[in-house]
Design a protein around this motif. Structure first.
Motif, PDB file in Angstrom:
ATOM      1  N   MET A 178      -9.421  13.760 -27.329  1.00 39.10           N
ATOM      2  CA  MET A 178      -8.569  13.175 -26.308  1.00 39.10           C
ATOM      3  C   MET A 178      -9.267  13.164 -24.943  1.00 39.10           C
ATOM      4  O   MET A 178      -9.100  12.234 -24.152  1.00 39.10           O
ATOM      5  N   GLY A 179     -10.056  14.194 -24.670  1.00 37.46           N
ATOM      6  CA  GLY A 179     -10.812  14.222 -23.417  1.00 37.46           C
ATOM      7  C   GLY A 179     -11.816  13.086 -23.346  1.00 37.46           C
ATOM      8  O   GLY A 179     -11.991  12.445 -22.302  1.00 37.46           O
ATOM      9  N   LYS A 180     -12.468  12.819 -24.470  1.00 31.41           N
ATOM     10  CA  LYS A 180     -13.413  11.688 -24.507  1.00 31.41           C
ATOM     11  C   LYS A 180     -12.667  10.366 -24.300  1.00 31.41           C
ATOM     12  O   LYS A 180     -13.169   9.452 -23.626  1.00 31.41           O
ATOM     13  N   ALA A 181     -11.462  10.283 -24.879  1.00 30.83           N
ATOM     14  CA  ALA A 181     -10.662   9.067 -24.686  1.00 30.83           C
ATOM     15  C   ALA A 181     -10.277   8.914 -23.212  1.00 30.83           C
ATOM     16  O   ALA A 181     -10.300   7.799 -22.675  1.00 30.83           O
ATOM     17  N   MET A 182      -9.945  10.016 -22.559  1.00 32.99           N
ATOM     18  CA  MET A 182      -9.599   9.967 -21.129  1.00 32.99           C
ATOM     19  C   MET A 182     -10.776   9.429 -20.316  1.00 32.99           C
ATOM     20  O   MET A 182     -10.618   8.586 -19.430  1.00 32.99           O
TER      21      MET A 182
ATOM     22  N   VAL B  14     -11.203   5.638 -21.042  1.00 35.85           N
ATOM     23  CA  VAL B  14     -10.180   4.808 -20.399  1.00 35.85           C
ATOM     24  C   VAL B  14     -10.408   4.745 -18.890  1.00 35.85           C
ATOM     25  O   VAL B  14     -10.189   3.711 -18.261  1.00 35.85           O
ATOM     26  N   SER B  15     -10.856   5.861 -18.307  1.00 33.32           N
ATOM     27  CA  SER B  15     -11.098   5.861 -16.858  1.00 33.32           C
ATOM     28  C   SER B  15     -12.248   4.927 -16.486  1.00 33.32           C
ATOM     29  O   SER B  15     -12.265   4.360 -15.394  1.00 33.32           O
ATOM     30  N   LEU B  16     -13.203   4.753 -17.400  1.00 32.80           N
ATOM     31  CA  LEU B  16     -14.341   3.866 -17.114  1.00 32.80           C
ATOM     32  C   LEU B  16     -13.981   2.395 -17.306  1.00 32.80           C
ATOM     33  O   LEU B  16     -14.259   1.561 -16.457  1.00 32.80           O
ATOM     34  N   ASP B  17     -13.333   2.070 -18.439  1.00 30.25           N
ATOM     35  CA  ASP B  17     -13.008   0.671 -18.735  1.00 30.25           C
ATOM     36  C   ASP B  17     -11.901   0.646 -19.792  1.00 30.25           C
ATOM     37  O   ASP B  17     -12.158   0.915 -20.970  1.00 30.25           O
ATOM     38  N   LYS B  18     -10.699   0.287 -19.379  1.00 29.78           N
ATOM     39  CA  LYS B  18      -9.560   0.302 -20.318  1.00 29.78           C
ATOM     40  C   LYS B  18      -9.749  -0.711 -21.438  1.00 29.78           C
ATOM     41  O   LYS B  18      -9.468  -0.423 -22.605  1.00 29.78           O
TER      42      LYS B  18
ATOM     43  N   LEU C 235     -10.863  -1.881 -27.184  1.00 29.93           N
ATOM     44  CA  LEU C 235     -11.657  -2.530 -28.228  1.00 29.93           C
ATOM     45  C   LEU C 235     -12.329  -1.519 -29.153  1.00 29.93           C
ATOM     46  O   LEU C 235     -12.604  -1.812 -30.320  1.00 29.93           O
ATOM     47  N   MET C 236     -12.584  -0.334 -28.620  1.00 31.51           N
ATOM     48  CA  MET C 236     -13.205   0.715 -29.441  1.00 31.51           C
ATOM     49  C   MET C 236     -12.180   1.489 -30.265  1.00 31.51           C
ATOM     50  O   MET C 236     -12.507   2.481 -30.918  1.00 31.51           O
ATOM     51  N   GLY C 237     -10.909   1.061 -30.206  1.00 32.91           N
ATOM     52  CA  GLY C 237      -9.887   1.701 -31.031  1.00 32.91           C
ATOM     53  C   GLY C 237      -9.129   2.824 -30.349  1.00 32.91           C
ATOM     54  O   GLY C 237      -8.376   3.553 -31.013  1.00 32.91           O
ATOM     55  N   ILE C 238      -9.309   2.990 -29.056  1.00 36.09           N
ATOM     56  CA  ILE C 238      -8.606   4.052 -28.330  1.00 36.09           C
ATOM     57  C   ILE C 238      -7.225   3.561 -27.934  1.00 36.09           C
ATOM     58  O   ILE C 238      -7.076   2.450 -27.407  1.00 36.09           O
ATOM     59  N   ASN C 239      -6.203   4.369 -28.188  1.00 36.94           N
ATOM     60  CA  ASN C 239      -4.838   4.041 -27.784  1.00 36.94           C
ATOM     61  C   ASN C 239      -4.692   4.361 -26.292  1.00 36.94           C
ATOM     62  O   ASN C 239      -4.541   5.530 -25.906  1.00 36.94           O
TER      63      ASN C 239
END
Length: 294
Positions: free
Chosen positions: A166-170, A173-177, A182-186
């Protein structure tokens, strides 16, 4: 020298609380570029959950912290879903006005439900004094508790952001939503988790504020929330290490102003720092004009 050391110790205690609150500001800003002015009121709600957990349910400090963090996290997610998510594609000004409106709503709801009176926060640990340098420097058990809890929370946050999925997802998302999606992150879940995490830290800071000042009231989140915003801007809003450094630095500056000048001027100095940093280095001491935000 002893006086200076004493003020620094006092500043570290207060700065620990500012840093915890500032982390919530900076994480939310880092992920959706929103100044969440309702963050101080989430702190207030978390504090009252802790207060009633101790006085009504008879829980200990640790259990109260957990319950308070959970309640504040749920509140943070509800605010994000109800007030901020519908405005995600609107202008930043619309979201900012909504944040101010949510802050006022929570303040007045708090006054309506809890009343306007001040309440004494339960003294969960004895206030033992430890003296150094022939008794000229004093540190209390409550100051040690505040600093220790803050350090534990910061280490846990760093682990979550740097080591977990989840930290990696954060960070993504902070860099480019759009790229993250597109990479599959909710993206929606990630933003909700960020609000929950920041709100939980605010609840811990609220309980520490209750221990530090011994009193709580429904408007208690306003001033610490603004000070934490100053700390986040000082360190570099959107940058987690910047929020930590800005919180500690602001607390130490306030303590030095109170010790060597007057406590009447510490608020003026804090807001003067905000103006100065916006004029001289708007990205903050550890911020960059462009780069990773979370």
């Amino acid at each position: 020298m002893a006086e200076f050391l004493q003020q620094v110790l006092n500043g570290v205690s207060l700065g620990s609380i500012y840093a915890l609150i500032a982390l919530g500001y900076t994480m939310v800003y880092g992920i959706i570029q929103l100044i969440n002015f309702a963050h101080g009121e989430i702190l207030m709600v978390g504090t009252y959950i802790g207060f009633f957990s101790i006085t009504v349910l008879g829980l200990d400090l640790f259990s109260s912290l957990i319950l308070s963090m959970a309640g504040a996290a749920v509140l943070g997610m509800l605010i994000e879903r109800i007030a901020y998510k519908p405005l995600r594609n609107s202008t930043r000004l619309a979201a900012l006005i909504t944040a101010i409106g949510m802050s006022l709503f929570l303040q007045n709801t708090g006054l309506l439900v809890l009343g306007a009176e001040y309440r004494s926060f339960p003294q969960v640990i004895p206030n033992i004094q430890y003296r150094f340098f022939n008794g000229q420097v004093v540190i209390t058990s409550r100051q040690i508790l505040i600093f220790a809890v803050t350090v534990v929370m910061m280490v846990m946050l760093q682990y979550i952001v740097k080591r977990t999925k989840m930290g990696k997802a954060m960070r993504a998302v902070s860099l480019d939503k759009d790229a993250a999606r597109l990479m599959g992150i909710n993206v929606d879940t990630t933003i909700s988790f960020t609000f929950a995490l920041g709100s939980a830290l605010a609840a811990v800071a609220g309980i520490l504020l209750g221990i530090y000042y011994n009193t709580i009231h429904p408007l208690m989140g306003l001033v610490p929330g603004l000070k934490a915003f100053v700390a986040a801007v000082l360190g570099g809003i959107g940058v987690i290490p910047g929020a930590m450094a800005g919180g500690f630095l602001l607390g130490i500056i306030e303590a030095l102003v109170s010790g060597y000048w007057s406590s009447m001027f510490r608020d003026a100095v804090a807001y003067g720092i905000l103006i100065l940093i916006l004029l001289v280095k708007p990205s903050g001491l550890l911020g960059k004009d462009a780069g990773e935000k979370v």
